[in-house]
Design an enzyme around this catalytic site. Sequence first.
Site, PDB file in Angstrom:
ATOM      1  CG  ASN A   1      19.963  51.917  41.287  1.00 46.62           C
ATOM      2  OD1 ASN A   1      19.814  51.468  41.499  1.00 46.62           O
ATOM      3  ND2 ASN A   1      20.553  52.147  40.149  1.00 46.62           N
TER       4      ASN A   1
ATOM      5  CE  LYS B   1      16.425  46.405  52.618  1.00 42.87           C
ATOM      6  NZ  LYS B   1      16.617  47.975  51.509  1.00 42.87           N
TER       7      LYS B   1
ATOM      8  CB  SER C   1      26.395  50.252  50.344  1.00 39.74           C
ATOM      9  OG  SER C   1      26.115  51.393  49.544  1.00 39.74           O
TER      10      SER C   1
ATOM     11  CB  THR D   1      19.577  47.307  44.483  1.00 36.45           C
ATOM     12  OG1 THR D   1      20.093  48.280  44.962  1.00 36.45           O
ATOM     13  CG2 THR D   1      17.908  46.582  44.625  1.00 36.45           C
TER      14      THR D   1
ATOM     15  N   GLY E   1      22.472  56.006  47.925  1.00 38.11           N
ATOM     16  CA  GLY E   1      20.854  56.517  47.127  1.00 38.11           C
ATOM     17  C   GLY E   1      20.237  55.382  47.488  1.00 38.11           C
ATOM     18  CG  ASP E   2      14.914  55.413  48.335  1.00 36.80           C
ATOM     19  OD1 ASP E   2      15.687  53.615  48.733  1.00 36.80           O
ATOM     20  OD2 ASP E   2      14.513  55.446  48.109  1.00 36.80           O
TER      21      ASP E   2
ATOM     22  CD  GLN F   1      18.333  50.294  54.359  1.00 40.35           C
ATOM     23  OE1 GLN F   1      17.145  50.804  54.525  1.00 40.35           O
ATOM     24  NE2 GLN F   1      18.982  49.277  53.922  1.00 40.35           N
TER      25      GLN F   1
ATOM     26  CE  LYS G   1      15.999  54.630  52.298  1.00 41.55           C
ATOM     27  NZ  LYS G   1      15.853  53.123  51.467  1.00 41.55           N
TER      28      LYS G   1
ATOM     29  CE  LYS H   1      26.025  52.230  53.089  1.00 36.04           C
ATOM     30  NZ  LYS H   1      25.155  53.406  52.012  1.00 36.04           N
TER      31      LYS H   1
HETATM   32  P1  NDP Z   1      14.440  55.885  41.335  1.00 37.22           P
HETATM   33  O1  NDP Z   1      14.205  57.118  41.512  1.00 37.22           O
HETATM   34  O2  NDP Z   1      15.469  54.863  41.102  1.00 37.22           O
HETATM   35  O3  NDP Z   1      13.562  54.502  40.354  1.00 37.22           O
HETATM   36  C1  NDP Z   1      11.411  54.910  41.142  1.00 37.22           C
HETATM   37  C2  NDP Z   1      11.194  54.108  39.964  1.00 37.22           C
HETATM   38  O4  NDP Z   1       9.653  54.243  40.497  1.00 37.22           O
HETATM   39  C3  NDP Z   1      10.998  54.840  38.872  1.00 37.22           C
HETATM   40  O5  NDP Z   1      10.852  54.915  37.618  1.00 37.22           O
HETATM   41  C4  NDP Z   1       9.534  55.985  39.058  1.00 37.22           C
HETATM   42  O6  NDP Z   1       8.649  56.650  38.444  1.00 37.22           O
HETATM   43  C5  NDP Z   1       9.107  54.720  39.571  1.00 37.22           C
HETATM   44  N1  NDP Z   1       7.757  55.282  40.988  1.00 37.22           N
HETATM   45  C6  NDP Z   1       6.143  55.084  40.990  1.00 37.22           C
HETATM   46  N2  NDP Z   1       5.627  55.235  41.265  1.00 37.22           N
HETATM   47  C7  NDP Z   1       6.762  55.909  42.334  1.00 37.22           C
HETATM   48  C8  NDP Z   1       5.620  56.236  43.852  1.00 37.22           C
HETATM   49  N3  NDP Z   1       5.045  57.193  43.784  1.00 37.22           N
HETATM   50  N4  NDP Z   1       6.673  56.748  44.174  1.00 37.22           N
HETATM   51  C9  NDP Z   1       8.567  57.050  44.004  1.00 37.22           C
HETATM   52  N5  NDP Z   1       8.346  56.069  42.384  1.00 37.22           N
HETATM   53  C10 NDP Z   1       7.468  55.870  41.935  1.00 37.22           C
HETATM   54  O7  NDP Z   1      14.238  54.310  42.216  1.00 37.22           O
HETATM   55  P2  NDP Z   1      15.103  53.460  42.291  1.00 37.22           P
HETATM   56  O8  NDP Z   1      15.055  52.264  41.772  1.00 37.22           O
HETATM   57  O9  NDP Z   1      16.464  53.551  43.206  1.00 37.22           O
HETATM   58  O10 NDP Z   1      14.374  52.537  43.918  1.00 37.22           O
HETATM   59  C11 NDP Z   1      12.656  51.724  43.912  1.00 37.22           C
HETATM   60  C12 NDP Z   1      12.466  50.921  44.690  1.00 37.22           C
HETATM   61  O11 NDP Z   1      13.761  50.215  45.401  1.00 37.22           O
HETATM   62  C13 NDP Z   1      12.246  51.782  46.325  1.00 37.22           C
HETATM   63  O12 NDP Z   1      11.131  51.198  47.242  1.00 37.22           O
HETATM   64  C14 NDP Z   1      13.574  51.602  46.882  1.00 37.22           C
HETATM   65  O13 NDP Z   1      13.150  51.943  48.150  1.00 37.22           O
HETATM   66  C15 NDP Z   1      13.665  50.133  46.931  1.00 37.22           C
HETATM   67  N6  NDP Z   1      15.394  50.148  46.786  1.00 37.22           N
HETATM   68  C16 NDP Z   1      16.352  51.041  46.121  1.00 37.22           C
HETATM   69  C17 NDP Z   1      17.936  50.854  46.223  1.00 37.22           C
HETATM   70  C18 NDP Z   1      19.020  51.311  46.078  1.00 37.22           C
HETATM   71  O14 NDP Z   1      20.283  50.652  45.613  1.00 37.22           O
HETATM   72  N7  NDP Z   1      18.607  52.741  44.766  1.00 37.22           N
HETATM   73  C19 NDP Z   1      18.105  49.645  47.449  1.00 37.22           C
HETATM   74  C20 NDP Z   1      17.156  48.625  48.045  1.00 37.22           C
HETATM   75  C21 NDP Z   1      15.996  49.186  47.769  1.00 37.22           C
HETATM   76  P3  NDP Z   1       9.116  58.218  38.291  1.00 37.22           P
HETATM   77  O15 NDP Z   1      10.483  58.286  37.927  1.00 37.22           O
HETATM   78  O16 NDP Z   1       7.612  58.608  36.981  1.00 37.22           O
HETATM   79  O17 NDP Z   1       8.318  59.298  39.478  1.00 37.22           O
HETATM   80  O1  2IT Z   2      16.869  50.314  50.458  1.00 36.78           O
HETATM   81  C1  2IT Z   2      18.139  50.155  50.219  1.00 36.78           C
HETATM   82  O2  2IT Z   2      18.347  49.300  51.079  1.00 36.78           O
HETATM   83  C2  2IT Z   2      18.924  51.587  49.790  1.00 36.78           C
HETATM   84  N1  2IT Z   2      18.187  52.641  49.408  1.00 36.78           N
HETATM   85  C3  2IT Z   2      20.295  51.034  49.550  1.00 36.78           C
HETATM   86  C4  2IT Z   2      20.922  51.890  50.848  1.00 36.78           C
HETATM   87  C5  2IT Z   2      22.369  51.434  50.482  1.00 36.78           C
HETATM   88  O3  2IT Z   2      22.812  52.546  52.284  1.00 36.78           O
HETATM   89  O4  2IT Z   2      22.951  51.327  49.592  1.00 36.78           O
END
Ligand code: NDP
Ligand code: 2IT
Length: 444
Positions: A240, A114, A376, A209, A165-166, A111, A126, A90
């Site tokens: 997100n 976590k 999830s 998250t 998603g990620d 992961q 992943k 997952k």
């Molecule tokens: P999104 O794609 O929705 O948002 C990412 C954000 O980070 C954007 O604002 C992006 O800006 C910014 N950013 C700045 N620098 C970077 C870079 N070098 N690479 C990528 N993004 C950058 O992603 P999420 O909010 O889903 O994820 C954010 C973090 O949280 C990640 O580390 C992810 O692995 C982690 N995460 C996400 C989960 C989820 O459920 N979505 C769960 C657990 C962890 P810009 O738009 O300019 O790229």
């Molecule tokens: O980093 C993370 O934990 C995620 N992007 C969410 C993974 C998931 O299966 O919901």
Amino acid sequence: MSYVDEVLERVVAKNPAEPEFHQAVKEVLESLRPVIEANEERYRKEALLERLVEPDRQFKFRVPWVDDKGQVQVNTGYRVQFNNSIGPYKGGLRLHPSVNLGIIKFLGFEQIFKNSLTGLPIGGGKGGSDFDPKGKSDREVMAFCQSFMTELCKYIGADTDVPAGDIGTGAREIGDMFGQYKRIKGLYEGVLTGKGLTYGGSLVRTEATGYGLLYLTEEMLKCNGHDIAGKTIVVSGSGNVAIYAIEKAQQMGAKVVTCSDSNGWVYDPEGIDLAALKEIKEVKRARLTEYKNYRPNSEYHEGRGVWTVKCDVALPCATQNELFLEDAQALVANGCIAVAEGANMPTTMDATEYLQKNGILFAPGKAANAGGVATSALEMSQNSERLSWSFEEVDSKLKGIMVNIFHNLDDAAKRYGKAGDYVAGANIAGFEKVAEAMLAQGVA
Ligand code: NDP
Ligand code: 2IT
């Protein structure tokens, strides 16, 4: 040489040019030292650590698609199935030009622990691609997602591996991928999470998250004698995780004064206008430069700088290695009391050490952002029983899971004489369950 050092050396030698993977393994194994030392003979004989750092399998594949000009484009797709000793693989799918095997492996490795911390039956995996959804039309995104799933569908399934998603993968991408999986396999099953609410998605998954991050942060503060209400918070990112972290922080009575994207950052001394931020990012898919149009009194700065703003709590919610030693020094100098990671591995190791040494409460990502994957897993449960739970039911389960995670970290750290070291607590608590399950299942 100690068992931990031997395995660390071997990981670097066997996996050259994967610095993020080395960093993730080092951070985990360093803090597991007391556990490993207490069981060294058995773990060595069983090659437990060697098995833990070697993915079960990894897929790398070509993703060809046609852009709006009729030009064929080629990206690389990945799925790393790291460890399924406590449940089906997952973990999310990252779509970002920086994606490579080492990044997917670091995320897959994190992961494992976590997912174990959530207390739910999910293993670690992943995937993703170096595709950049930014600036692409909806049709181009669909063309990419369909091609990506055409290959990925061979390796996943509701009881084997369930992506989500990620970075760069949200509701639109999950929808395109689910549609293609269904067409090819002829199966209507919960093979992805983060689905839309009309086709098997769970309420609260979108928010999970960010909300979970705040539930854990609130509990950590409470148990250390602080109230989150009235606190000033700095957040990085505007995706997100950041958006729903800001939403929950505001609901809890805190004031969030920053957010950022990869071009620049916003300082809004009156508190971020969430409706404006959602419109800019979720509806228009635009840049943060637009924020000033909604809030003339805010400041927009190019580049990075969120961590220089005076705050009580810092929540890095963008990406790996975005909070460095000098940022940690600025936070401490400005009186910050807590850092909780919404992103995966956003704080470098020297910055983490500096924060902990200076008495900052520090919640690592594998605990603090586990609310996403936990929800999830709740989506998987609902899909299995072909029922949907109410918002309140999922949200209260999420909150219970996050509070429970915090207490598990706290207890595990105390058991090994490391009270207050939540990094060690998270790694130990996450590892213990996985190690026991691996040892119980023989040499596999
Ligand atoms: P999104 O794609 O929705 O948002 C990412 C954000 O980070 C954007 O604002 C992006 O800006 C910014 N950013 C700045 N620098 C970077 C870079 N070098 N690479 C990528 N993004 C950058 O992603 P999420 O909010 O889903 O994820 C954010 C973090 O949280 C990640 O580390 C992810 O692995 C982690 N995460 C996400 C989960 C989820 O459920 N979505 C769960 C657990 C962890 P810009 O738009 O300019 O790229
Ligand atoms: O980093 C993370 O934990 C995620 N992007 C969410 C993974 C998931 O299966 O919901």
